[in-house]
Design a protein around this motif. Structure first.
Motif, mmCIF file in Angstrom:
data_model
loop_
_atom_site.group_PDB
_atom_site.id
_atom_site.type_symbol
_atom_site.label_atom_id
_atom_site.label_comp_id
_atom_site.label_asym_id
_atom_site.label_seq_id
_atom_site.Cartn_x
_atom_site.Cartn_y
_atom_site.Cartn_z
ATOM 1 N N MET A 54 -14.806 34.878 -8.678
ATOM 2 C CA MET A 54 -13.375 34.327 -9.036
ATOM 3 C C MET A 54 -12.672 35.124 -8.048
ATOM 4 O O MET A 54 -12.676 36.423 -8.190
ATOM 5 N N ALA A 55 -11.447 34.583 -7.649
ATOM 6 C CA ALA A 55 -10.619 35.279 -6.989
ATOM 7 C C ALA A 55 -9.521 36.141 -7.799
ATOM 8 O O ALA A 55 -9.010 35.718 -8.846
ATOM 9 N N ASN A 56 -9.259 37.351 -7.435
ATOM 10 C CA ASN A 56 -8.312 38.325 -8.227
ATOM 11 C C ASN A 56 -7.151 38.323 -7.960
ATOM 12 O O ASN A 56 -6.222 38.574 -8.542
ATOM 13 N N THR A 57 -6.926 38.549 -6.487
ATOM 14 C CA THR A 57 -5.519 38.851 -5.899
ATOM 15 C C THR A 57 -4.836 37.182 -5.680
ATOM 16 O O THR A 57 -5.493 36.285 -5.577
ATOM 17 N N ARG A 58 -3.350 37.458 -5.760
ATOM 18 C CA ARG A 58 -2.651 36.198 -5.561
ATOM 19 C C ARG A 58 -2.848 35.503 -4.268
ATOM 20 O O ARG A 58 -2.914 34.517 -4.507
ATOM 21 N N SER A 59 -3.203 36.176 -3.347
ATOM 22 C CA SER A 59 -3.330 35.588 -1.889
ATOM 23 C C SER A 59 -4.758 34.915 -1.878
ATOM 24 O O SER A 59 -4.844 34.009 -1.282
ATOM 25 N N ALA A 60 -5.708 35.727 -2.560
ATOM 26 C CA ALA A 60 -7.108 34.908 -2.739
ATOM 27 C C ALA A 60 -6.916 33.639 -3.482
ATOM 28 O O ALA A 60 -7.610 32.857 -3.088
ATOM 29 N N LYS A 61 -6.053 33.626 -4.390
ATOM 30 C CA LYS A 61 -6.185 32.442 -5.280
ATOM 31 C C LYS A 61 -5.337 31.448 -4.467
ATOM 32 O O LYS A 61 -5.596 30.177 -4.566
ATOM 33 N N LYS A 62 -4.362 31.882 -3.837
ATOM 34 C CA LYS A 62 -3.773 30.766 -2.982
ATOM 35 C C LYS A 62 -4.597 30.353 -1.895
ATOM 36 O O LYS A 62 -4.647 29.175 -1.829
ATOM 37 N N ALA A 63 -5.465 31.153 -1.378
ATOM 38 C CA ALA A 63 -6.366 30.889 -0.246
ATOM 39 C C ALA A 63 -7.459 29.942 -0.657
ATOM 40 O O ALA A 63 -7.825 28.705 -0.163
ATOM 41 N N THR A 64 -7.875 29.875 -2.120
ATOM 42 C CA THR A 64 -8.656 28.934 -2.761
ATOM 43 C C THR A 64 -8.149 27.733 -2.732
ATOM 44 O O THR A 64 -8.940 26.731 -2.662
ATOM 45 N N ARG A 65 -6.756 27.716 -3.177
ATOM 46 C CA ARG A 65 -6.329 26.429 -3.662
ATOM 47 C C ARG A 65 -6.181 25.495 -2.237
ATOM 48 O O ARG A 65 -6.360 24.477 -2.005
ATOM 49 N N LYS A 66 -5.551 26.359 -1.186
ATOM 50 C CA LYS A 66 -5.624 25.890 0.203
ATOM 51 C C LYS A 66 -7.076 25.392 0.836
ATOM 52 O O LYS A 66 -7.079 24.113 1.545
ATOM 53 N N ILE A 67 -7.923 26.200 0.545
ATOM 54 C CA ILE A 67 -9.277 25.617 0.920
ATOM 55 C C ILE A 67 -9.785 24.308 0.281
ATOM 56 O O ILE A 67 -10.480 23.480 0.856
ATOM 57 N N GLU A 68 -9.626 24.126 -1.136
ATOM 58 C CA GLU A 68 -9.622 23.021 -1.734
ATOM 59 C C GLU A 68 -9.178 21.746 -1.142
ATOM 60 O O GLU A 68 -9.557 20.746 -1.154
ATOM 61 N N ARG A 69 -7.726 21.851 -1.074
ATOM 62 C CA ARG A 69 -6.892 20.672 -0.232
ATOM 63 C C ARG A 69 -7.509 20.388 0.788
ATOM 64 O O ARG A 69 -7.842 19.526 1.216
ATOM 65 N N ARG A 70 -7.750 21.522 1.942
ATOM 66 C CA ARG A 70 -8.216 21.196 3.260
ATOM 67 C C ARG A 70 -9.738 20.623 3.256
ATOM 68 O O ARG A 70 -9.888 19.569 3.900
ATOM 69 N N THR A 71 -10.428 20.846 2.389
ATOM 70 C CA THR A 71 -11.767 20.283 2.078
ATOM 71 C C THR A 71 -11.874 18.550 1.850
ATOM 72 O O THR A 71 -12.371 17.954 2.262
ATOM 73 N N GLN A 72 -10.794 18.527 0.587
ATOM 74 C CA GLN A 72 -10.663 16.979 0.346
ATOM 75 C C GLN A 72 -10.136 16.027 1.699
ATOM 76 O O GLN A 72 -10.527 15.312 1.768
ATOM 77 N N VAL A 73 -9.167 16.829 2.304
ATOM 78 C CA VAL A 73 -8.595 16.167 3.437
ATOM 79 C C VAL A 73 -9.994 15.846 4.718
ATOM 80 O O VAL A 73 -10.267 14.945 5.045
ATOM 81 N N ASN A 74 -10.614 17.051 4.777
ATOM 82 C CA ASN A 74 -11.641 16.846 5.331
ATOM 83 C C ASN A 74 -12.773 15.945 5.287
ATOM 84 O O ASN A 74 -13.463 14.999 6.010
ATOM 85 N N ARG A 75 -12.979 15.873 3.943
ATOM 86 C CA ARG A 75 -14.092 14.980 3.297
ATOM 87 C C ARG A 75 -13.583 13.603 3.677
ATOM 88 O O ARG A 75 -14.405 12.104 4.074
ATOM 89 N N ASN A 76 -12.166 13.209 3.453
ATOM 90 C CA ASN A 76 -11.679 11.848 3.638
ATOM 91 C C ASN A 76 -11.756 11.438 5.020
ATOM 92 O O ASN A 76 -12.110 10.159 5.385
ATOM 93 N N ARG A 77 -11.583 12.505 6.180
ATOM 94 C CA ARG A 77 -11.730 12.270 7.445
ATOM 95 C C ARG A 77 -13.039 11.694 7.741
ATOM 96 O O ARG A 77 -13.399 10.838 8.495
ATOM 97 N N ILE A 78 -14.118 12.527 7.355
ATOM 98 C CA ILE A 78 -15.676 12.274 7.434
ATOM 99 C C ILE A 78 -15.941 10.739 7.097
ATOM 100 O O ILE A 78 -16.538 10.109 7.727
ATOM 101 N N SER A 79 -15.458 10.720 5.964
ATOM 102 C CA SER A 79 -15.828 9.335 5.210
ATOM 103 C C SER A 79 -15.329 8.218 6.029
ATOM 104 O O SER A 79 -15.992 7.141 6.369
ATOM 105 N N ARG A 80 -14.048 8.387 6.460
ATOM 106 C CA ARG A 80 -13.477 7.423 7.209
ATOM 107 C C ARG A 80 -14.181 7.015 8.817
ATOM 108 O O ARG A 80 -14.404 5.942 9.042
#
Length: 88
Positions: free
Chosen positions: A1-27
């Motif tokens: 689990m992420a401890n620092t604020r920046s690591a938590k933000k990075a985790t959120r960004k990665i989750e959003r980007r992963t979802q976008v990339n999955r949609n693109r691959i699916s398309r």
């Protein structure tokens, strides 16, 4: 689990980007499947139209980093060869 604020933000960004990339691959997969279905039934006209639709989708995916541009080019080339063979 992420401890620092920046690591938590990075985790959120990665989750959003992963979802976008999955949609693109699916398309992309959907468009490729349409070409393959047209080839399977032997309809060259439909296969050509589907190929015209899949080419920009594959290059868009390559441009956004979802797949390597050589992979996209290879897929287009192989699909085009298969579409051409349907009429032969």
């Amino acid at each position: 689990m992420a401890n620092t604020r920046s690591a938590k933000k990075a985790t959120r960004k990665i989750e959003r980007r992963t979802q976008v990339n999955r949609n693109r691959i699916s398309r992309v997969r959907t468009y490729v499947r349409r070409v393959e279905e047209a080839i399977a039934i032997g309809d060259q006209a439909a296969a050509r139209e589907a190929l015209k639709a899949v080419q920009p989708e594959l290059m868009r995916a390559a441009g956004s980093g979802v797949m390597h541009r050589n992979t996209a080019s290879r897929k287009i080339s192989r699909l085009a060869a298969r579409v051409k063979a349907v009429g032969a």
